[in-house]
Design a protein around this motif. Structure first.
Motif, PDB file in Angstrom:
ATOM      1  N   PRO A  22      -8.329   6.885   6.113  1.00 14.67           N
ATOM      2  CA  PRO A  22      -7.521   6.507   4.924  1.00 14.67           C
ATOM      3  C   PRO A  22      -6.192   5.703   5.818  1.00 14.67           C
ATOM      4  CG  PRO A  22      -6.873   8.750   5.139  1.00 14.67           C
ATOM      5  CD  PRO A  22      -8.128   8.597   6.030  1.00 14.67           C
ATOM      6  N   GLU A 153      -6.531   1.987  -3.053  1.00 17.03           N
ATOM      7  CA  GLU A 153      -6.584   2.937  -4.199  1.00 17.03           C
ATOM      8  C   GLU A 153      -8.201   3.593  -3.622  1.00 17.03           C
ATOM      9  OE1 GLU A 153      -5.130   3.973  -6.607  1.00 17.03           O
ATOM     10  OE2 GLU A 153      -3.443   2.563  -5.985  1.00 17.03           O
ATOM     11  N   HIS A 156      -7.056   6.204  -1.222  1.00 18.69           N
ATOM     12  CA  HIS A 156      -6.445   7.664  -1.815  1.00 18.69           C
ATOM     13  C   HIS A 156      -7.323   8.350  -2.707  1.00 18.69           C
ATOM     14  CE1 HIS A 156      -3.524   9.517  -4.475  1.00 18.69           C
ATOM     15  NE2 HIS A 156      -2.710   9.356  -3.320  1.00 18.69           N
ATOM     16  N   VAL A 161      -4.943  10.653   0.240  1.00 18.98           N
ATOM     17  CA  VAL A 161      -3.831  10.278   1.006  1.00 18.98           C
ATOM     18  C   VAL A 161      -4.254   8.962   1.552  1.00 18.98           C
ATOM     19  CG1 VAL A 161      -4.409  11.374   3.297  1.00 18.98           C
ATOM     20  CG2 VAL A 161      -2.055  10.685   2.749  1.00 18.98           C
ATOM     21  N   VAL A 162      -3.279   8.181   1.704  1.00 19.09           N
ATOM     22  CA  VAL A 162      -3.281   6.613   2.362  1.00 19.09           C
ATOM     23  C   VAL A 162      -2.230   6.299   3.211  1.00 19.09           C
ATOM     24  CG1 VAL A 162      -2.581   5.318   0.494  1.00 19.09           C
ATOM     25  CG2 VAL A 162      -3.944   4.451   2.157  1.00 19.09           C
ATOM     26  N   ASN A 239       1.523  10.997  -1.813  1.00 20.77           N
ATOM     27  CA  ASN A 239       0.618  10.841  -0.628  1.00 20.77           C
ATOM     28  C   ASN A 239       0.192   9.262  -0.295  1.00 20.77           C
ATOM     29  OD1 ASN A 239       0.813  13.488   0.127  1.00 20.77           O
ATOM     30  ND2 ASN A 239      -0.949  13.911  -1.173  1.00 20.77           N
ATOM     31  N   ARG A 240       1.154   8.481  -0.571  1.00 19.99           N
ATOM     32  CA  ARG A 240       1.058   7.067  -0.198  1.00 19.99           C
ATOM     33  C   ARG A 240       2.025   6.403   0.788  1.00 19.99           C
ATOM     34  NH1 ARG A 240      -2.234   4.557  -4.442  1.00 19.99           N
ATOM     35  NH2 ARG A 240      -2.599   6.154  -6.088  1.00 19.99           N
TER      36      ARG A 240
END
Length: 286
Positions: A22, A153, A156, A161-162, A239-240
């Motif tokens: 990611p 997207e 994620h 997460v990303v 988590n971005r």
């Protein structure tokens, strides 16, 4: 750089060549294809100062570690994908915009959604029509944002997460360009997380540590904190995580001739090492 006679693809998307992780990276200002309808009124050598020339080449190894790399083909002076659509100075328009505008400090400097100045010279000898700006948004700006958002997207959704790197270069006289009066030397790298709000501090920490280990100077949020893209993407509580990386152009190119310098390959190799370090970190937290 080259001139386009017809419309062209707004970006190049390089997908993972290894097992996907990611990690989504983008170079919004590396475009060097100049659209036929630009109609600028200054020398191309001056206009090109807006390019983040060769940035996508410096970071070419991202797909090899499982990351995704998106790079713009169009120049930021034509339409800047690191600005919101309403960041327009109404004074550059020949007629009223159709909705409310919210020009930022970047617009005041002539570096808003549509640049009006480069190296303190006026880019146009005319006002711009609303229709031509809307065409730039629809043909280049939105497709770039849509492509980046799809990759964000997708990552994620798959991993929960990303991690996003927004990749740039900065002129050696950046303080002067930004009208900042200081005696401080510009760092080799500036890491921008909008004052600690767009990514996990561990992420910026491992990147800073690696660069310092290689002998580079590093600053945080000085003078670049990050603009529209990391502000939009970076929401650590979801988590971005998003971080902007600026590299001093004097490290790898001649800013007058736009030619690569003798140090280009060494810097590229160091950034390949950084890419591997970032990938190891991303994999460790999955």
């Amino acid at each position: 750089m080259k001139f386009a006679d017809t419309e062209f693809e707004p970006y190049v998307l390089s997908l993972p060549k290894a097992s996907a992780i990611p990690l989504v990276c983008d170079s919004p200002h590396s475009g060097v294809i100049y659209p036929a309808d630009f109609q600028y009124a200054i020398p191309i050598s001056v206009l090109r100062s807006g390019e983040d020339t060769y940035v996508e080449e410096l970071w070419h190894s991202i797909p090899s570690v499982g990351g995704t790399l998106l790079a713009a083909n169009f120049p930021r002076t034509y339409i800047d994908p690191n600005r919101e659509e309403d960041d327009i100075d109404p004074n550059i328009l020949a007629e009223p915009w159709t909705t409310d505008l919210h020009p930022t400090e970047k617009s005041r400097l002539g570096h808003g959604l549509v640049w009006s100045r480069a190296r303190n010279q006026a880019i146009y000898d005319r006002k711009l029509w609303v229709g031509e700006v809307e065409n730039r948004i629809g043909s280049y700006h939105r497709p770039y944002h849509d492509a980046l958002q799809r990759q964000i997207e997708t990552a994620h959704e798959r991993f929960g997460v990303v991690w996003h790197l927004n990749l740039h270069s900065m002129p050696a006289n950046s303080y002067e360009v930004l009208e900042i009066d200081t005696d401080k030397p510009l760092a080799d790298f500036v890491l921008g997380d909008r004052d600690g709000t767009t990514c996990d501090p561990t992420f910026i920490g491992i990147i800073e540590d690696y660069l310092l280990e290689q002998g580079y100077t590093v600053a945080r949020n000085d003078p670049f904190k990050g603009v529209a893209l990391i502000e939009r993407i970076g929401r650590p509580e979801e988590n971005r995580h998003s971080l902007q990386i600026e590299v001093n152009r004097s490290l790898y190119m001649d800013e007058e001739s736009y030619e690569k310098s003798a140090n280009f390959a060494a810097l590229q190799q160091d950034l390949t090492g950084l890419t591997r370090r970032v990938a190891e970190f991303v994999q460790s937290v999955l």
